[in-house]
Write a protein that holds these residues in place. Structure first.
Motif, PDB file in Angstrom:
ATOM      1  N   THR A   1       0.800  -1.394  -0.027  1.00  0.00           N
ATOM      2  CA  THR A   1      -0.013  -0.014  -0.053  1.00  0.00           C
ATOM      3  C   THR A   1       0.772   1.302   0.063  1.00  0.00           C
ATOM      4  O   THR A   1       1.770   1.162   0.710  1.00  0.00           O
ATOM      5  CB  THR A   1      -0.935  -0.029   1.278  1.00  0.00           C
ATOM      6  OG1 THR A   1      -1.805  -1.155   1.257  1.00  0.00           O
ATOM      7  CG2 THR A   1      -1.712   1.228   1.061  1.00  0.00           C
ATOM      8  N   GLN A   2       0.420   1.960  -0.830  1.00  0.00           N
ATOM      9  CA  GLN A   2       1.102   3.658  -0.937  1.00  0.00           C
ATOM     10  C   GLN A   2       0.682   4.247  -0.025  1.00  0.00           C
ATOM     11  O   GLN A   2      -0.669   4.255   0.329  1.00  0.00           O
ATOM     12  CB  GLN A   2       1.139   4.089  -2.449  1.00  0.00           C
ATOM     13  CG  GLN A   2       1.615   2.993  -3.519  1.00  0.00           C
ATOM     14  CD  GLN A   2       3.133   2.576  -3.196  1.00  0.00           C
ATOM     15  OE1 GLN A   2       4.001   3.492  -2.854  1.00  0.00           O
ATOM     16  NE2 GLN A   2       3.476   1.309  -3.147  1.00  0.00           N
ATOM     17  N   LYS A   3       1.294   5.407   0.388  1.00  0.00           N
ATOM     18  CA  LYS A   3       0.821   6.342   1.169  1.00  0.00           C
ATOM     19  C   LYS A   3      -0.364   7.025   0.770  1.00  0.00           C
ATOM     20  O   LYS A   3      -1.339   7.371   1.725  1.00  0.00           O
ATOM     21  CB  LYS A   3       1.939   7.563   1.751  1.00  0.00           C
ATOM     22  CG  LYS A   3       3.005   7.362   2.762  1.00  0.00           C
ATOM     23  CD  LYS A   3       3.647   8.632   2.982  1.00  0.00           C
ATOM     24  CE  LYS A   3       4.592   8.002   4.069  1.00  0.00           C
ATOM     25  NZ  LYS A   3       4.399   8.557   5.491  1.00  0.00           N
ATOM     26  N   SER A   4      -0.571   7.593  -0.489  1.00  0.00           N
ATOM     27  CA  SER A   4      -1.811   7.771  -1.050  1.00  0.00           C
ATOM     28  C   SER A   4      -2.990   7.114  -0.798  1.00  0.00           C
ATOM     29  O   SER A   4      -4.089   7.382  -1.081  1.00  0.00           O
ATOM     30  CB  SER A   4      -1.520   8.318  -2.448  1.00  0.00           C
ATOM     31  OG  SER A   4      -1.163   7.067  -3.301  1.00  0.00           O
ATOM     32  N   ASP A   5      -2.783   5.724  -0.794  1.00  0.00           N
ATOM     33  CA  ASP A   5      -3.604   4.649  -0.597  1.00  0.00           C
ATOM     34  C   ASP A   5      -4.342   4.471   0.741  1.00  0.00           C
ATOM     35  O   ASP A   5      -5.670   4.179   1.052  1.00  0.00           O
ATOM     36  CB  ASP A   5      -3.176   3.170  -0.923  1.00  0.00           C
ATOM     37  CG  ASP A   5      -3.117   2.957  -2.460  1.00  0.00           C
ATOM     38  OD1 ASP A   5      -3.602   3.736  -3.231  1.00  0.00           O
ATOM     39  OD2 ASP A   5      -1.885   2.235  -2.691  1.00  0.00           O
TER      40      ASP A   5
END
Length: 157
Positions: free
Chosen positions: A19-23
């Motif tokens: 998971t990316q920070k934006s997710d």
């Protein structure tokens, strides 16, 4: 990896990605029970979704313990609409656990271990459905039990 759409019995291919920070803004307690932002820094969060990118269906936070050749599942859940008798898909949690097992095998080979601290009410479910062993406070998979989960959920479900 595949999950099963219960209405049709059709197998659907899934992917698991970090998971990316934006997710993280999409991983709300309303959809996934937990505050996933609280895991930032200590855990690596992974998400499971259909290859068609329909949306996030399951989430898992992992902590690596290299000195113990162990990966701990800190948190794991399906989306709220994939829990209980009215869920849409079967196999989300199995695929996430299988992915954790595969990561542990890749890092630690024959010494690989995956553990988790379950909520009291689902402790027996993890033991029966996934073959986890009781270690008191934690449940764990290692050896042939860990390999069985990889074979069932990662390689061929």
């Amino acid at each position: 990896m595949e999950i099963i759409e219960l209405a049709s019995g059709e197998r659907k291919s899934v992917i698991i990605t970090e998971t990316q920070k934006s997710d993280l803004k999409n991983l709300t307690e309303e959809k996934f029970f937990f505050n996933w932002r609280a895991l930032e820094g200590g855990s690596i969060v992974y998400q499971l979704q259909l290859k068609e990118k329909e949306g996030i269906l399951g989430v898992m936070g992992l902590i690596d313990f290299p000195d113990e050749a162990r990966v701990e599942i800190k948190l794991i859940t399906s989306s709220k609409d994939n829990i209980g008798k009215k869920k849409k898909y079967e196999g989300i949690i199995g695929c996430l656990i299988g992915y954790a097992c595969q990561l542990s095998l890749t890092k630690y080979g024959e010494m690989a271990c995956v553990s988790l601290v379950p909520k009291t009410e689902i402790r027996q479910h993890y033991i029966k459905k996934y073959g986890m062993e009781d270690a008191g406070w934690q449940l764990f998979l290692d050896g042939w039990r860990l390999l069985n989960i990889v074979k069932k959920y990662v390689l061929c479900m």
